[in-house]
Design an enzyme around this catalytic site. Sequence first.
Site, PDB file in Angstrom:
ATOM      1  N   ARG A   8     -21.956  -2.113   0.667  1.00 44.36           N
ATOM      2  CA  ARG A   8     -21.287  -3.415   0.811  1.00 44.36           C
ATOM      3  C   ARG A   8     -21.752  -4.137   2.078  1.00 44.36           C
ATOM      4  O   ARG A   8     -21.915  -3.553   3.128  1.00 44.36           O
ATOM      5  CB  ARG A   8     -19.768  -3.226   0.870  1.00 44.36           C
ATOM      6  CG  ARG A   8     -19.024  -4.541   1.078  1.00 44.36           C
ATOM      7  CD  ARG A   8     -17.619  -4.505   0.593  1.00 44.36           C
ATOM      8  NE  ARG A   8     -16.735  -3.681   1.396  1.00 44.36           N
ATOM      9  CZ  ARG A   8     -15.434  -3.533   1.131  1.00 44.36           C
ATOM     10  NH1 ARG A   8     -14.903  -4.117   0.074  1.00 44.36           N
ATOM     11  NH2 ARG A   8     -14.686  -2.767   1.897  1.00 44.36           N
TER      12      ARG A   8
ATOM     13  N   ARG B 248     -10.352   6.241   5.060  1.00 43.16           N
ATOM     14  CA  ARG B 248      -9.649   5.241   4.244  1.00 43.16           C
ATOM     15  C   ARG B 248      -9.321   5.812   2.870  1.00 43.16           C
ATOM     16  O   ARG B 248      -8.244   5.586   2.332  1.00 43.16           O
ATOM     17  CB  ARG B 248     -10.504   3.974   4.095  1.00 43.16           C
ATOM     18  CG  ARG B 248     -10.600   3.200   5.398  1.00 43.16           C
ATOM     19  CD  ARG B 248     -11.714   2.190   5.336  1.00 43.16           C
ATOM     20  NE  ARG B 248     -11.390   1.035   4.512  1.00 43.16           N
ATOM     21  CZ  ARG B 248     -12.302   0.239   3.967  1.00 43.16           C
ATOM     22  NH1 ARG B 248     -13.585   0.478   4.144  1.00 43.16           N
ATOM     23  NH2 ARG B 248     -11.928  -0.798   3.258  1.00 43.16           N
TER      24      ARG B 248
ATOM     25  N   ARG C  51     -19.127  -4.118   7.508  1.00 41.98           N
ATOM     26  CA  ARG C  51     -17.783  -4.018   8.086  1.00 41.98           C
ATOM     27  C   ARG C  51     -17.686  -2.710   8.865  1.00 41.98           C
ATOM     28  O   ARG C  51     -18.140  -1.673   8.393  1.00 41.98           O
ATOM     29  CB  ARG C  51     -16.741  -3.982   6.959  1.00 41.98           C
ATOM     30  CG  ARG C  51     -16.239  -5.342   6.559  1.00 41.98           C
ATOM     31  CD  ARG C  51     -15.365  -5.293   5.328  1.00 41.98           C
ATOM     32  NE  ARG C  51     -14.223  -4.387   5.420  1.00 41.98           N
ATOM     33  CZ  ARG C  51     -13.238  -4.361   4.522  1.00 41.98           C
ATOM     34  NH1 ARG C  51     -13.262  -5.182   3.481  1.00 41.98           N
ATOM     35  NH2 ARG C  51     -12.247  -3.519   4.648  1.00 41.98           N
TER      36      ARG C  51
ATOM     37  N   ARG D 136       0.821  -1.205   0.000  1.00 45.35           N
ATOM     38  CA  ARG D 136       0.000   0.000   0.000  1.00 45.35           C
ATOM     39  C   ARG D 136       0.856   1.256   0.000  1.00 45.35           C
ATOM     40  O   ARG D 136       0.321   2.357  -0.059  1.00 45.35           O
ATOM     41  CB  ARG D 136      -0.901   0.000   1.226  1.00 45.35           C
ATOM     42  CG  ARG D 136      -2.311  -0.557   0.934  1.00 45.35           C
ATOM     43  CD  ARG D 136      -3.073  -0.580   2.225  1.00 45.35           C
ATOM     44  NE  ARG D 136      -4.499  -0.566   2.135  1.00 45.35           N
ATOM     45  CZ  ARG D 136      -5.263  -1.648   2.118  1.00 45.35           C
ATOM     46  NH1 ARG D 136      -4.722  -2.834   2.043  1.00 45.35           N
ATOM     47  NH2 ARG D 136      -6.568  -1.527   2.137  1.00 45.35           N
TER      48      ARG D 136
HETATM   49  P1  AMP Z   1      -8.746  -4.062   3.097  1.00 45.47           P
HETATM   50  O1  AMP Z   1      -9.590  -5.251   3.375  1.00 45.47           O
HETATM   51  O2  AMP Z   1      -7.635  -4.329   2.109  1.00 45.47           O
HETATM   52  O3  AMP Z   1      -9.555  -2.824   2.766  1.00 45.47           O
HETATM   53  O4  AMP Z   1      -7.959  -3.721   4.480  1.00 45.47           O
HETATM   54  C1  AMP Z   1      -8.672  -3.450   5.664  1.00 45.47           C
HETATM   55  C2  AMP Z   1      -7.758  -2.732   6.632  1.00 45.47           C
HETATM   56  O5  AMP Z   1      -6.632  -3.556   6.989  1.00 45.47           O
HETATM   57  C3  AMP Z   1      -7.132  -1.433   6.112  1.00 45.47           C
HETATM   58  O6  AMP Z   1      -8.024  -0.330   6.246  1.00 45.47           O
HETATM   59  C4  AMP Z   1      -5.900  -1.314   7.016  1.00 45.47           C
HETATM   60  O7  AMP Z   1      -6.272  -0.860   8.309  1.00 45.47           O
HETATM   61  C5  AMP Z   1      -5.456  -2.764   7.141  1.00 45.47           C
HETATM   62  N1  AMP Z   1      -4.497  -3.145   6.072  1.00 45.47           N
HETATM   63  C6  AMP Z   1      -4.715  -4.014   5.047  1.00 45.47           C
HETATM   64  N2  AMP Z   1      -3.635  -4.118   4.263  1.00 45.47           N
HETATM   65  C7  AMP Z   1      -2.699  -3.290   4.789  1.00 45.47           C
HETATM   66  C8  AMP Z   1      -1.372  -2.929   4.420  1.00 45.47           C
HETATM   67  N3  AMP Z   1      -0.789  -3.437   3.327  1.00 45.47           N
HETATM   68  N4  AMP Z   1      -0.700  -2.042   5.208  1.00 45.47           N
HETATM   69  C9  AMP Z   1      -1.278  -1.544   6.317  1.00 45.47           C
HETATM   70  N5  AMP Z   1      -2.537  -1.801   6.706  1.00 45.47           N
HETATM   71  C10 AMP Z   1      -3.249  -2.667   5.958  1.00 45.47           C
END
Ligand code: AMP
Length: 206
Positions: free
Chosen positions: A122, A163, A152, A88
């Site tokens: 969602r 986000r 969620r 990210r």
């Molecule tokens: P996602 O399901 O990919 O939207 O991720 C949900 C949450 O997990 C994000 O809002 C972050 O808090 C954390 N997260 C997921 N991937 C990462 C990453 N590569 N680096 C840091 N935090 C992450």
Amino acid sequence: MRLVLLGPVGSGKGTQAKLISERYNVPHISTGEIFRWNIQNNTELGQQAKKFVDAGELVPEELTIKIVEDKLASEECKNGFILDGFPRNLVQAKALEKMATIDKALLIDLEEEEIIKRLSSRRMCRACGNSTSVDWLVDGKCEKCGAEVYIRDDDKPEVIKNRLKKQAVPQDVVEFYKNKNVFSAIHATDEIEKTYKLVDEVLKTI
Ligand code: AMP
């Protein structure tokens, strides 16, 4: 196949990652799912990550990079992987470079207005983990398995805004993969299979 899927939250990259995983038989590694599982099961990692995930902030690098390192070193990933939600930022992209050679970094893009619309509708299935939309539910239940769905915590409007602000795909990550000649981009469509077709055209070039 060693694939990185990039894209803003809500672009559908998780859904596309699942399809690619099923159809190409390559493991889908979602850092977000790993964090959610650990939070639900109240593990030490979950306890450390929870406040960041709940607030829509990135989880600190030392936790995130370690879980990806462990996964990619596992037997499951020895013939390839689809990384969804990692890297990210540039620090993570450079850390990943030390773990594996990436064949393709594919950006699935979508405008902010459409993202807010998608994330607000969602729903997640408690039983099968299906990520769905309020419009697709059958009698308010998961259209795949009939179980209850939930929103969620980080899909609540105030967290969505954070986000989007804090987790846009950084241009330096795009440049990093462009410089390695492995970058491609597509625009998400409003249909999963239509988007998959675009994804698959890119995958066939690997
Ligand atoms: P996602 O399901 O990919 O939207 O991720 C949900 C949450 O997990 C994000 O809002 C972050 O808090 C954390 N997260 C997921 N991937 C990462 C990453 N590569 N680096 C840091 N935090 C992450």
